[in-house]
Design a protein around this motif. Sequence first.
Motif, PDB file in Angstrom:
ATOM      1  N   ALA A 195       0.809  -1.218   0.000  1.00 24.44           N
ATOM      2  CA  ALA A 195       0.000   0.000   0.000  1.00 24.44           C
ATOM      3  C   ALA A 195       0.843   1.269   0.000  1.00 24.44           C
ATOM      4  O   ALA A 195       2.021   1.266   0.369  1.00 24.44           O
ATOM      5  N   VAL A 235     -13.385   5.758   5.210  1.00 28.15           N
ATOM      6  CA  VAL A 235     -13.303   4.476   4.516  1.00 28.15           C
ATOM      7  C   VAL A 235     -14.676   3.823   4.419  1.00 28.15           C
ATOM      8  O   VAL A 235     -15.065   3.315   3.365  1.00 28.15           O
ATOM      9  N   VAL A 239     -15.307   5.725   0.606  1.00 28.58           N
ATOM     10  CA  VAL A 239     -14.498   4.904  -0.290  1.00 28.58           C
ATOM     11  C   VAL A 239     -15.344   3.744  -0.805  1.00 28.58           C
ATOM     12  O   VAL A 239     -16.069   3.093  -0.041  1.00 28.58           O
ATOM     13  N   ASP A 243     -12.700  -0.991  -3.141  1.00 33.11           N
ATOM     14  CA  ASP A 243     -11.336  -0.511  -2.938  1.00 33.11           C
ATOM     15  C   ASP A 243     -10.938  -0.753  -1.483  1.00 33.11           C
ATOM     16  O   ASP A 243     -11.776  -0.718  -0.585  1.00 33.11           O
ATOM     17  N   SER A 244      -9.648  -0.969  -1.257  1.00 33.08           N
ATOM     18  CA  SER A 244      -9.145  -1.189   0.101  1.00 33.08           C
ATOM     19  C   SER A 244      -8.422   0.060   0.583  1.00 33.08           C
ATOM     20  O   SER A 244      -7.623   0.648  -0.147  1.00 33.08           O
ATOM     21  N   ALA A 245      -8.734   0.459   1.808  1.00 29.39           N
ATOM     22  CA  ALA A 245      -8.071   1.617   2.396  1.00 29.39           C
ATOM     23  C   ALA A 245      -8.154   1.521   3.918  1.00 29.39           C
ATOM     24  O   ALA A 245      -9.040   0.847   4.466  1.00 29.39           O
ATOM     25  N   TYR A 273      -3.545   2.771   1.187  1.00 27.36           N
ATOM     26  CA  TYR A 273      -4.441   2.409   0.091  1.00 27.36           C
ATOM     27  C   TYR A 273      -3.623   1.814  -1.044  1.00 27.36           C
ATOM     28  O   TYR A 273      -2.413   2.032  -1.142  1.00 27.36           O
ATOM     29  N   PHE A 278      -6.278   7.515  -5.324  1.00 23.59           N
ATOM     30  CA  PHE A 278      -6.533   8.167  -4.041  1.00 23.59           C
ATOM     31  C   PHE A 278      -5.433   9.150  -3.643  1.00 23.59           C
ATOM     32  O   PHE A 278      -5.527   9.775  -2.578  1.00 23.59           O
TER      33      PHE A 278
END
Length: 409
Positions: A195, A235, A239, A243-245, A273, A278
């Motif tokens: 990330a 998040v 978001v 998506d991963s954050a 992220y 982003f």
Amino acid sequence: MTATVPNQSSVNLSPIRADIRTLQPQLVEWRRHLHQHPELGFQEQLTAEFIARQLRNWGIDHQTNIAETGIVATIESRQPGPVLAIRADMDALPIQEENEVSYKSCHDGIMHACGHDGHTTIALGTAYYLSRHLPDFCGTIKLIFQPAEEGPGGAKPMIEAGVLKNPDVDGIIGLHLWNNLPLGTVGVRSGALMAAVELFECTLFGKGGHGAMPHQTVDAIVLGSQIVNALQAIVSRNVDPLDSAVVTVGSFHAGHTHNVIAGQATMKGTVRYFNPKFQGYFGKRIEEIVAGICQGQGAEYDLSYYSLYPPVINDESMANLVRSVAESVVETPAGVVPECQTMGGEDMSFFLQEVPGCYFFLGAANRDRGLAYPHHHPRFDFDETALGMGVEMFVRCVEKFCQPRPTSF
């Protein structure tokens, strides 16, 4: 527990060529020397001297003092071909080691708790092997020994110093010994592997006063608590769930005693992220939240937000190359782990922004031997059998990537 040279029958080592198996005791010796003498980022003087001494003894051309303590070694084959870079980080962490081993850190409060001593060793072993087997590949290999991966980051200043030029690098690979995977496995994937790392620090300025008279104050603890809770909604509500954050507040300090309302609070946190879209988003959104809550409570704030590392994004063709090599080194299909992402960060990302490349994980945990503590733990250690496996992985990548250039007619 006193560590010994690993029992090499614990994994299938038949794919590792005899010359590298013979080198294994020397790899262990180098790694333990480095482990015993850890140094923090941009202070790796002893480490750099050790690396340079080995390269000198083997007659390998190299440059020192790049981005303070970095080293680049160059190995040219006897035939023209592409240029492949191999990157290894060499710094340690400000951690007091708790392992009771013969090679325990002799530098108080500093420890190789993330495997960088192993990364440096694998790169050295690769350099030694390739320098003795020049006919086995074409082109040029650059071995980049990088300082300060743990912070503030040595990759970018090395790139700015020109390590990817003269000759220009066509591709780059690197590995991370990984205690989240067992020995005998390789984690490799195209696209995002690790990330982005962004950091923030915020000081809140309220108005302190008596704990029994809150109406006369602007309570910085209440203010900060509202902000911490509100940040979690970025998040969960801003978001896309696909998506991963991560937004984490890791430090919150305010107040000193029972009956005094704090007029000031400080907090520190990190954002992670995978998706490059982003970049710039979270800093803007965090400031909007902090500003809005402070305005509503009649408080002021000072917010600092900065990006440390972008996400580690592997080139598809280079990831396919590493995957094909992994399938020939470890037992498949279980030995090759395709979905191995982590929200951890790495400044290998800067190299991957410049040239096509692949960063991959080499499993190094062995629970049967008590070698499975997580990275950055004061008892972190890994199964040293992975050292020879790492050299084999790198050498096979070189042999596969560094083929003769096609002739034009």
